[in-house]
Design a protein around this motif. Structure first.
Motif, short mmCIF file in Angstrom:
data_model
loop_
_atom_site.label_atom_id
_atom_site.label_comp_id
_atom_site.label_asym_id
_atom_site.label_seq_id
_atom_site.Cartn_x
_atom_site.Cartn_y
_atom_site.Cartn_z
N LEU A 107 -2.32 1.63 0.29
CA LEU A 107 -2.35 1.20 1.69
C LEU A 107 -2.18 -0.32 1.88
O LEU A 107 -2.06 -0.79 3.01
CB LEU A 107 -3.70 1.64 2.34
CG LEU A 107 -3.94 3.16 2.41
CD1 LEU A 107 -5.31 3.45 2.97
CD2 LEU A 107 -2.85 3.82 3.24
N ARG A 108 -2.11 -1.11 0.90
CA ARG A 108 -2.01 -2.58 1.09
C ARG A 108 -0.62 -2.95 1.57
O ARG A 108 0.35 -2.30 1.26
CB ARG A 108 -2.33 -3.30 -0.23
CG ARG A 108 -1.26 -3.14 -1.28
CD ARG A 108 -1.68 -3.85 -2.56
NE ARG A 108 -0.66 -3.70 -3.58
CZ ARG A 108 0.40 -4.51 -3.71
NH1 ARG A 108 0.54 -5.52 -2.91
NH2 ARG A 108 1.30 -4.30 -4.68
N SER A 109 -0.49 -4.01 2.40
CA SER A 109 0.81 -4.50 2.93
C SER A 109 1.42 -5.56 2.01
O SER A 109 0.72 -6.20 1.23
CB SER A 109 0.60 -5.15 4.32
OG SER A 109 -0.30 -6.27 4.21
N GLU A 110 2.79 -5.67 2.15
CA GLU A 110 3.50 -6.63 1.29
C GLU A 110 3.13 -8.08 1.71
O GLU A 110 3.09 -8.40 2.90
CB GLU A 110 5.02 -6.44 1.41
CG GLU A 110 5.52 -5.12 0.88
CD GLU A 110 5.39 -5.08 -0.63
OE1 GLU A 110 5.39 -6.19 -1.24
OE2 GLU A 110 5.29 -3.98 -1.19
N PRO A 111 2.86 -8.92 0.77
CA PRO A 111 2.53 -10.34 1.14
C PRO A 111 3.74 -11.03 1.75
O PRO A 111 4.87 -10.82 1.34
CB PRO A 111 2.12 -10.97 -0.19
CG PRO A 111 2.79 -10.15 -1.23
CD PRO A 111 2.84 -8.74 -0.69
N SER B 60 -6.55 4.35 -3.36
CA SER B 60 -6.28 4.29 -1.91
C SER B 60 -5.94 2.84 -1.47
O SER B 60 -5.05 2.60 -0.66
CB SER B 60 -7.49 4.80 -1.14
OG SER B 60 -7.77 6.15 -1.50
N TRP B 61 -6.66 1.89 -2.00
CA TRP B 61 -6.37 0.47 -1.62
C TRP B 61 -5.00 0.05 -2.05
O TRP B 61 -4.30 -0.64 -1.37
CB TRP B 61 -7.45 -0.42 -2.27
CG TRP B 61 -7.15 -1.87 -2.08
CD1 TRP B 61 -7.37 -2.60 -1.00
CD2 TRP B 61 -6.53 -2.71 -3.04
NE1 TRP B 61 -6.94 -3.86 -1.18
CE2 TRP B 61 -6.40 -3.96 -2.51
CE3 TRP B 61 -6.07 -2.52 -4.38
CZ2 TRP B 61 -5.84 -5.04 -3.18
CZ3 TRP B 61 -5.53 -3.61 -5.03
CH2 TRP B 61 -5.41 -4.87 -4.42
N TRP B 62 -4.58 0.56 -3.25
CA TRP B 62 -3.28 0.17 -3.77
C TRP B 62 -2.17 0.76 -2.94
O TRP B 62 -1.14 0.11 -2.72
CB TRP B 62 -3.19 0.63 -5.24
CG TRP B 62 -1.91 0.22 -5.90
CD1 TRP B 62 -0.80 0.96 -6.05
CD2 TRP B 62 -1.61 -1.03 -6.43
NE1 TRP B 62 0.19 0.29 -6.66
CE2 TRP B 62 -0.29 -1.00 -6.93
CE3 TRP B 62 -2.33 -2.24 -6.60
CZ2 TRP B 62 0.33 -2.09 -7.53
CZ3 TRP B 62 -1.68 -3.29 -7.21
CH2 TRP B 62 -0.39 -3.23 -7.66
#
Length: 276
Positions: free
Chosen positions: A23-27, A19-21
């Motif tokens: 939902l994370r935003s692009e740096p 789930s974290w992978w």
């Protein structure tokens, strides 16, 4: 039982990581460092833009940037000068606050320095001879009349031109021949010599103590006789000489003034060194 629990935990962990992978935003891309002023910035343009055109555009921008900066710096002093020369707007007239007047400072008067007067050099002394007078008594009287106009003053006898004037030193005539001889004994006892008793004439029984051709010699003889305790007198014989009154004129007096006061017939200039 324990194995089953571990499997459940691992399954939960896997679900959380997945789930974290998702939902994370692009740096955010890192901001490249800004180049220094005047250096062209290279950028990547999509669509296959020609690299040569990009480089030419960057060079033109780099050249224009210093020129615009130089124009701005040159315009800045001109604007400052214009602001200085422009007359400042007069502030609105306001009532000036009353300023208390300062007390007047006392005036200090400087002492007046007096310039010493330059003394004039003293005039050289002047000497005159007044005369001639017939005898010594007349010259003495003239000296008294001249007073302070001649100071110092002296009497001078000028012998007759023929040179026949003689000066005799005499003691007064005695009452008798015996008295004259008694006087001679006293003269000898005093150590005097060169004497004789006059036996005839108006000066009978007078004692002569010498005869001289000039007055100076006769006066020296008189001084010696007076020192011995006698009172002789001087008698001139032959052609009478002339007497003159000589002296230094007082300051501010004239020779004619001294001549008039003394009653002299003549006045002659005289060197003052002769009076010393």
């Amino acid at each position: 039982m324990l194995t089953r629990a571990l499997i459940v935990v691992l399954a939960i962990l896997n679900v959380g990581v997945a789930s974290w992978w998702l939902l994370r935003s692009e740096p955010a891309p890192a901001t490249p460092p800004q180049p220094a002023t005047g250096v062209a910035e290279l950028r990547w343009l999509p669509g296959g833009t020609d690299a040569a055109a990009v480089a030419q555009t960057a060079a033109t921008a780099a050249t224009a940037a210093p020129t615009e900066a130089l124009q701005e710096r040159e315009a800045a002093p001109s604007a400052a000068v214009a602001a200085t020369e422009a007359p400042a707007a007069a502030p609105p007239a306001e009532a000036a606050p009353a300023v208390a007047a300062k007390p007047a400072e006392p005036v200090v008067q400087k002492p007046v320095v007096e310039t010493p007067a330059v003394e004039k050099p003293a005039a050289p002394p002047r000497c005159v001879a007044l005369g001639p007078f017939a005898d010594r008594a007349a010259a003495v009287a003239a000296q008294g009349r001249a007073g302070k106009l001649l100071a110092p003053a002296r009497l001078r006898e000028q012998p007759a031109a023929s040179g026949s004037t003689r000066y005799r030193v005499l003691l007064p005539a005695a009452a008798s021949r015996e008295d004259a001889q008694a006087m001679v004994k006293r003269i000898v006892a005093a150590g005097l010599s060169d004497y004789y008793i006059i036996s005839q004439g108006e000066e009978s029984n007078a004692i002569a103590l010498g005869q001289y051709r000039n007055r100076a010699g006769a006066e020296r003889r008189i001084a010696a006789v007076q020192a011995a305790g006698f009172q002789p007198r001087l008698v001139a014989s032959g052609d009478a000489g002339q007497w003159w009154l000589e002296g230094q004129l007082a300051a501010g007096s004239e020779p004619a003034q001294a001549q008039q006061r003394s009653g002299a017939a003549q006045q002659r200039s005289l060197e003052c060194t002769r009076l010393r």
